[in-house]
Design a protein around this motif. Structure first.
Motif, PDB file in Angstrom:
ATOM      1  N   PHE A   1       0.830  -1.199   0.000  1.00 30.20           N
ATOM      2  CA  PHE A   1       0.000   0.000   0.000  1.00 30.20           C
ATOM      3  C   PHE A   1       0.868   1.253   0.000  1.00 30.20           C
ATOM      4  O   PHE A   1       0.652   2.197  -0.759  1.00 30.20           O
ATOM      5  CB  PHE A   1      -0.915  -0.035   1.231  1.00 30.20           C
ATOM      6  CG  PHE A   1      -1.680   1.233   1.463  1.00 30.20           C
ATOM      7  CD1 PHE A   1      -1.378   2.062   2.528  1.00 30.20           C
ATOM      8  CD2 PHE A   1      -2.699   1.606   0.609  1.00 30.20           C
ATOM      9  CE1 PHE A   1      -2.088   3.230   2.742  1.00 30.20           C
ATOM     10  CE2 PHE A   1      -3.417   2.780   0.816  1.00 30.20           C
ATOM     11  CZ  PHE A   1      -3.106   3.598   1.889  1.00 30.20           C
ATOM     12  N   PHE A   2       1.879   1.231   0.874  1.00 32.43           N
ATOM     13  CA  PHE A   2       2.763   2.383   0.985  1.00 32.43           C
ATOM     14  C   PHE A   2       3.479   2.671  -0.329  1.00 32.43           C
ATOM     15  O   PHE A   2       3.528   3.804  -0.811  1.00 32.43           O
ATOM     16  CB  PHE A   2       3.779   2.116   2.104  1.00 32.43           C
ATOM     17  CG  PHE A   2       4.976   3.002   2.073  1.00 32.43           C
ATOM     18  CD1 PHE A   2       6.234   2.481   1.866  1.00 32.43           C
ATOM     19  CD2 PHE A   2       4.857   4.368   2.252  1.00 32.43           C
ATOM     20  CE1 PHE A   2       7.344   3.298   1.846  1.00 32.43           C
ATOM     21  CE2 PHE A   2       5.966   5.192   2.231  1.00 32.43           C
ATOM     22  CZ  PHE A   2       7.207   4.660   2.027  1.00 32.43           C
ATOM     23  N   ILE A   3       4.024   1.620  -0.944  1.00 34.21           N
ATOM     24  CA  ILE A   3       4.771   1.817  -2.183  1.00 34.21           C
ATOM     25  C   ILE A   3       3.856   2.357  -3.284  1.00 34.21           C
ATOM     26  O   ILE A   3       4.200   3.295  -4.003  1.00 34.21           O
ATOM     27  CB  ILE A   3       5.454   0.510  -2.626  1.00 34.21           C
ATOM     28  CG1 ILE A   3       6.513   0.124  -1.606  1.00 34.21           C
ATOM     29  CG2 ILE A   3       6.061   0.667  -3.996  1.00 34.21           C
ATOM     30  CD1 ILE A   3       7.282  -1.112  -1.978  1.00 34.21           C
TER      31      ILE A   3
ATOM     32  N   GLY B   1       6.648   2.340   5.865  1.00 37.36           N
ATOM     33  CA  GLY B   1       5.238   2.219   6.201  1.00 37.36           C
ATOM     34  C   GLY B   1       4.894   2.828   7.551  1.00 37.36           C
ATOM     35  O   GLY B   1       3.852   3.469   7.714  1.00 37.36           O
TER      36      GLY B   1
ATOM     37  N   LEU C   1       4.579   6.583   7.651  1.00 43.01           N
ATOM     38  CA  LEU C   1       3.584   7.135   6.731  1.00 43.01           C
ATOM     39  C   LEU C   1       2.667   8.150   7.390  1.00 43.01           C
ATOM     40  O   LEU C   1       2.491   9.270   6.891  1.00 43.01           O
ATOM     41  CB  LEU C   1       2.752   5.980   6.161  1.00 43.01           C
ATOM     42  CG  LEU C   1       1.949   6.274   4.916  1.00 43.01           C
ATOM     43  CD1 LEU C   1       2.848   6.826   3.845  1.00 43.01           C
ATOM     44  CD2 LEU C   1       1.275   5.005   4.431  1.00 43.01           C
TER      45      LEU C   1
ATOM     46  N   GLY D   1       7.178  12.267  -1.981  1.00 37.46           N
ATOM     47  CA  GLY D   1       6.072  12.422  -2.914  1.00 37.46           C
ATOM     48  C   GLY D   1       4.745  12.547  -2.187  1.00 37.46           C
ATOM     49  O   GLY D   1       3.923  13.421  -2.487  1.00 37.46           O
ATOM     50  N   ILE D   2       4.556  11.671  -1.204  1.00 39.44           N
ATOM     51  CA  ILE D   2       3.303  11.711  -0.446  1.00 39.44           C
ATOM     52  C   ILE D   2       3.186  13.014   0.332  1.00 39.44           C
ATOM     53  O   ILE D   2       2.133  13.652   0.380  1.00 39.44           O
ATOM     54  CB  ILE D   2       3.235  10.492   0.487  1.00 39.44           C
ATOM     55  CG1 ILE D   2       3.165   9.218  -0.350  1.00 39.44           C
ATOM     56  CG2 ILE D   2       2.047  10.585   1.417  1.00 39.44           C
ATOM     57  CD1 ILE D   2       3.223   7.949   0.453  1.00 39.44           C
TER      58      ILE D   2
ATOM     59  N   PHE E   1      10.285  19.564 -10.329  1.00 39.41           N
ATOM     60  CA  PHE E   1       9.885  18.244  -9.851  1.00 39.41           C
ATOM     61  C   PHE E   1      11.070  17.290  -9.770  1.00 39.41           C
ATOM     62  O   PHE E   1      11.339  16.689  -8.731  1.00 39.41           O
ATOM     63  CB  PHE E   1       8.818  17.674 -10.792  1.00 39.41           C
ATOM     64  CG  PHE E   1       8.337  16.317 -10.397  1.00 39.41           C
ATOM     65  CD1 PHE E   1       8.712  15.196 -11.117  1.00 39.41           C
ATOM     66  CD2 PHE E   1       7.514  16.152  -9.308  1.00 39.41           C
ATOM     67  CE1 PHE E   1       8.260  13.936 -10.758  1.00 39.41           C
ATOM     68  CE2 PHE E   1       7.061  14.894  -8.933  1.00 39.41           C
ATOM     69  CZ  PHE E   1       7.435  13.789  -9.668  1.00 39.41           C
TER      70      PHE E   1
ATOM     71  N   ALA F   1       2.316  15.761  -2.134  1.00 37.41           N
ATOM     72  CA  ALA F   1       0.946  15.678  -2.645  1.00 37.41           C
ATOM     73  C   ALA F   1      -0.050  16.171  -1.590  1.00 37.41           C
ATOM     74  O   ALA F   1      -0.937  16.977  -1.884  1.00 37.41           O
ATOM     75  CB  ALA F   1       0.629  14.239  -3.054  1.00 37.41           C
TER      76      ALA F   1
ATOM     77  N   LEU G   1       9.514   8.180  -2.041  1.00 36.34           N
ATOM     78  CA  LEU G   1       8.082   7.923  -1.983  1.00 36.34           C
ATOM     79  C   LEU G   1       7.439   8.754  -0.878  1.00 36.34           C
ATOM     80  O   LEU G   1       6.372   9.349  -1.064  1.00 36.34           O
ATOM     81  CB  LEU G   1       7.829   6.432  -1.735  1.00 36.34           C
ATOM     82  CG  LEU G   1       8.348   5.492  -2.815  1.00 36.34           C
ATOM     83  CD1 LEU G   1       8.106   4.052  -2.428  1.00 36.34           C
ATOM     84  CD2 LEU G   1       7.676   5.794  -4.128  1.00 36.34           C
ATOM     85  N   LEU G   2       8.115   8.812   0.256  1.00 40.96           N
ATOM     86  CA  LEU G   2       7.576   9.604   1.365  1.00 40.96           C
ATOM     87  C   LEU G   2       7.505  11.074   0.983  1.00 40.96           C
ATOM     88  O   LEU G   2       6.537  11.769   1.287  1.00 40.96           O
ATOM     89  CB  LEU G   2       8.449   9.433   2.614  1.00 40.96           C
ATOM     90  CG  LEU G   2       8.313   8.102   3.333  1.00 40.96           C
ATOM     91  CD1 LEU G   2       9.340   8.002   4.443  1.00 40.96           C
ATOM     92  CD2 LEU G   2       6.920   7.962   3.925  1.00 40.96           C
TER      93      LEU G   2
ATOM     94  N   LEU H   1       1.046   3.954  -2.903  1.00 42.63           N
ATOM     95  CA  LEU H   1       0.640   5.315  -2.564  1.00 42.63           C
ATOM     96  C   LEU H   1       1.731   6.303  -2.963  1.00 42.63           C
ATOM     97  O   LEU H   1       1.470   7.371  -3.521  1.00 42.63           O
ATOM     98  CB  LEU H   1       0.374   5.402  -1.052  1.00 42.63           C
ATOM     99  CG  LEU H   1      -0.288   6.681  -0.578  1.00 42.63           C
ATOM    100  CD1 LEU H   1      -1.688   6.773  -1.142  1.00 42.63           C
ATOM    101  CD2 LEU H   1      -0.338   6.720   0.934  1.00 42.63           C
ATOM    102  N   GLY H   2       2.975   5.923  -2.677  1.00 45.48           N
ATOM    103  CA  GLY H   2       4.092   6.803  -3.008  1.00 45.48           C
ATOM    104  C   GLY H   2       4.161   7.080  -4.502  1.00 45.48           C
ATOM    105  O   GLY H   2       4.292   8.228  -4.941  1.00 45.48           O
ATOM    106  N   PHE H   3       4.066   6.005  -5.282  1.00 45.50           N
ATOM    107  CA  PHE H   3       4.162   6.208  -6.727  1.00 45.50           C
ATOM    108  C   PHE H   3       2.985   7.006  -7.272  1.00 45.50           C
ATOM    109  O   PHE H   3       3.143   7.840  -8.161  1.00 45.50           O
ATOM    110  CB  PHE H   3       4.279   4.853  -7.446  1.00 45.50           C
ATOM    111  CG  PHE H   3       5.686   4.348  -7.476  1.00 45.50           C
ATOM    112  CD1 PHE H   3       6.049   3.239  -6.734  1.00 45.50           C
ATOM    113  CD2 PHE H   3       6.654   5.005  -8.218  1.00 45.50           C
ATOM    114  CE1 PHE H   3       7.358   2.782  -6.752  1.00 45.50           C
ATOM    115  CE2 PHE H   3       7.959   4.559  -8.235  1.00 45.50           C
ATOM    116  CZ  PHE H   3       8.313   3.442  -7.492  1.00 45.50           C
TER     117      PHE H   3
ATOM    118  N   ALA I   1       1.327   9.262  -5.665  1.00 46.89           N
ATOM    119  CA  ALA I   1       1.530  10.660  -5.288  1.00 46.89           C
ATOM    120  C   ALA I   1       2.491  11.342  -6.254  1.00 46.89           C
ATOM    121  O   ALA I   1       2.241  12.446  -6.741  1.00 46.89           O
ATOM    122  CB  ALA I   1       2.067  10.743  -3.854  1.00 46.89           C
ATOM    123  N   LEU I   2       3.593  10.651  -6.539  1.00 48.26           N
ATOM    124  CA  LEU I   2       4.574  11.237  -7.449  1.00 48.26           C
ATOM    125  C   LEU I   2       3.966  11.450  -8.833  1.00 48.26           C
ATOM    126  O   LEU I   2       4.157  12.485  -9.463  1.00 48.26           O
ATOM    127  CB  LEU I   2       5.810  10.322  -7.553  1.00 48.26           C
ATOM    128  CG  LEU I   2       6.714  10.337  -6.324  1.00 48.26           C
ATOM    129  CD1 LEU I   2       7.773   9.259  -6.441  1.00 48.26           C
ATOM    130  CD2 LEU I   2       7.370  11.690  -6.166  1.00 48.26           C
TER     131      LEU I   2
END
Lengths: 275, 157, 256
Positions: B13-15, C51, C54, C158-159, C197, C162, C155-156, B17-19, B21-22
């Protein structure tokens, strides 16, 4: 078993002329030790004489300043990283506190070396692990976590893990320390039984004289970096040397003095302040 | 050992979600539309002076964005600036006698290329060259001209 | 004179740590291919490193985005330029706040966890035990954690970004009534894919490498006592913060 060694096939470990310094202190002074195959050898001595360091030298974790440590015919100091790892696969090591992996349960802990070093299928690993646990009497505890067990049980699990890969030598670092009499009896019995039934060579470092004497074939007594006495438990009992007597009988004062070196008592009390 | 199923689900889920978002940021919060039009075609234009024109500057026609500047370099023989424009694939009927002028957005803003359509029946295609160009207006030259013409008129009186 | 000597020792200590860290990094990199053969371990670590951070990252992102919206509006209002709010929020987040704040939070939450976890394993002789069983503890324990950190950071970020943009949008358009069309159209024309970006993504990679490296390094070489581990944990936070801020300046100067 070891027809491939070039030198003495009678001795698994030969230490000659060992010299080792830590900082100012000379820990070992021209030490000579041999560990014969198939027997249980004990290394005893007062705390702080570097017994654990000696074990680490036999496993290659510490290198000597001078002298040679020959294990299975090979000079440990000359081995490179890969060769050392290969050698260690045939050794088992029991740490004083077991050193179990805290986030794995008992089964996972014992299975660890099998999973890392062999490509055995899970079913086979399952059988081997249960077999090893059975040997130490803990097959029913396979699902427990290290944190849930007593020290004695943890040490037994660590023992099962140490024999998981069927090693040829097994090193015990203070295996009796901190155990209640029953647990101690269990470990003592296990050391003897495993050594004989699996054809192991065992090296025990300890200062629990009574336990060690009941199980070892040959003992070394080390003090001040030198071997002070050597022989079977009976031979040591008959040894008249002051060092040996003080250690075996637990005398408070003797060659190892009661008082830590200090100034004259009267002088220090009567106003000549310390330092 | 931690329950591996929960671990795997949450990690997945985390991975993801990260992608996501990007991806969302890249597509919704940037000028990504100005890039990589695989349908597009390149044309060139030669200017005596490009002024402050930069690569990635917009190219418009009647105020509508039709492409981007993708390259600016010096022609070693004529010492003119050769500008490469990538035109959006949707616009395939630009007459080949169109004029390309370097304009400034606002008074002191960014420079861009404005296209004024000609009347020809043949259209620009991959590799075409725009023949009619209007170079950038350099402010110093303009002031210089103004001053010298002022002298001329006052002198001539 | 004493001050100079102190300074000399500090510099020497710093160089020593820097060198040791980089050498450790080389060792980690060499072991990466082998570690990739056990993806299970890496996933396990991504769970605990990424995770578990998050929620912290999401909440922080939301608040920072909202503050940007608020402060940005107040300032732009003075120049009657509130239509640029969207651009302000997005650029601030993508270029600077996203990577830097996430990295600092990451160092505090995941970095300290890594340091104390590895340090504790060192203190309870689990690492020595592994070496005795002829398993390289760096390959088995450190590399998966390192990879997890490096993968998780971008990834973090990015989140974080966003949700930050969302926060800015909620405050700007929802609360301060900036025109929704103006908010987004300016963003689309001003924020550049490469310059803004991608440079942010690059920063998050670099920060990820730096913070995770420092965290595992301090843990692996911690003194094997309770006090040693706690000191190592403190060093992780401090050194990570300094490294991130210093690298941020260097990268910004290099890229912009």
């Amino acid at each position: 078993m070891a027809a491939s060694s070039q030198k003495n096939t009678d001795n698994v470990v030969e230490i000659t002329g060992l010299k080792y310094r830590r900082g100012e202190k000379l820990i070992f002074d021209r030490l000579n030790i041999t560990i014969p195959r198939g027997k249980i050898t004990a290394i005893m001595g007062p705390s702080g004489t570097g017994k654990t360091t000696l074990l680490r030298m036999m496993t290659g974790q510490v290198l000597p300043d001078r002298g040679r440590v020959i294990v299975e015919g090979r000079n440990i100091a000359r081995l490179d990283g890969d060769e050392l790892y290969e050698l260690r696969k045939s050794m088992g090591f029991l740490f004083q506190n077991g050193a179990l992996f805290t986030d794995y349960n008992v089964f996972e802990n014992v299975a660890f070396p099998l999973r890392e070093h062999t490509k055995l299928q899970e079913r086979l690993i399952h059988h081997v692990v249960l077999m090893k646990l059975q040997a130490v009497g803990l097959r029913g505890a396979w699902s427990m976590m290290p944190g849930e067990m007593s020290g004695g049980m943890a040490r037994r699990v660590a023992l099962a893990r140490a024999i998981a890969m069927d090693p040829k030598i097994i090193f015990y670092d203070e295996p009796f320390t901190g155990l209640d009499p029953i647990s101690m009896g269990v470990i003592v019995r296990l050391i003897r039984v495993l050594n004989d039934s699996l054809g192991l060579t065992s090296v025990i470092v300890s200062h629990d004289v009574a336990e060690v004497s009941s199980v070892s074939d040959q003992s070394y007594l080390i003090s001040n970096g030198k071997v002070v006495a050597r022989g079977t438990p009976e031979e040591l009992e008959r040894n008249k040397s002051a060092w040996v007597r003080q250690f075996l009988e637990g005398l408070a004062d003797g060659p190892v003095p009661f008082h830590y070196p200090s100034l004259d008592y009267a002088t220090q009390l009567l106003g000549e302040e310390s330092t | 050992m931690k329950q591996t199923r929960t671990v795997e689900i949450v990690t997945g889920f985390f991975i993801i979600l990260g992608f996501i978002a990007l991806y969302v940021i890249a597509t919704r919060a940037t000028n990504i539309r100005a890039y990589g039009d695989s349908n597009g075609y390149n044309v060139t234009a030669s200017f005596t002076n490009v002024g402050g024109l930069k690569v990635r500057a917009p190219v418009t026609m009647s105020g509508v964005a039709v492409g981007r500047v993708t390259d600016i370099r010096l022609d070693p023989k004529s010492f003119n600036a050769i500008v490469t424009i990538q035109v959006n694939g949707a616009y395939r009927e630009i007459p080949d006698d169109t004029t390309a002028s370097i304009l400034t957005s606002g008074l002191l803003g960014e420079q861009y290329i404005g296209l004024s359509p000609g009347g020809s029946d043949t259209f620009l295609k991959q590799g075409s060259q725009i023949t009619y160009t209007q170079s950038a207006i350099v402010l110093e030259n303009l002031i210089g001209k103004f001053l010298s013409s002022g002298k001329a008129t006052s002198g001539g009186k | 004179m004493r001050l100079l000597r102190e300074a000399y020792y500090i510099v020497l200590e710093f160089l020593e740590m820097l060198g040791a860290c980089v050498l450790f990094l080389m060792r980690l990199i060499r072991l990466i291919p082998q570690s990739l053969l056990r993806p299970r371990l890496i996933f396990q670590q991504i769970f605990s490193v990424g995770g578990m951070s998050l929620v912290l990252i999401m909440v922080s992102g939301l608040f920072i985005g909202m503050v940007l919206g608020l402060q940005g509006y107040n300032t732009l209002n003075k120049f009657a330029a509130t239509s640029a709010l969207g651009t302000l929020v997005v650029l601030s987040l993508l270029r600077e706040l996203g990577p830097v704040v996430t990295a600092l939070l990451f160092a505090g939450r995941a970095g300290t966890a890594l340091t104390s976890e590895i340090g504790l394993m060192r203190a309870t002789e689990q690492i020595a035990g592994m070496e005795m069983m002829a398993v390289d503890p760096v390959r088995r324990i450190v590399v998966p954690r390192f990879l997890a950190g490096v993968i998780s950071m971008p990834l973090l970020v990015g989140i974080f970004n966003a949700i930050g943009i969302l926060g800015g949008f909620l405050v700007g358009v929802g609360l301060m009534k900036v025109d929704i069309g103006a908010f987004w159209s300016q963003i689309h024309s001003t924020v550049d894919l490469h310059e803004d970006f991608m440079s942010g993504v690059l920063k998050s990679f670099v920060f990820g490498i730096a913070t995770t490296l420092i965290a595992v390094f301090e843990g692996y070489y911690a003194q094997p006592t309770a006090e040693g581990v706690s000191r190592a944990t403190t060093r992780t936070v401090v050194n990570s913060a300094l490294a991130v801020l210093a690298l941020d300046y260097l990268l910004t100067a290099f890229m912009f």
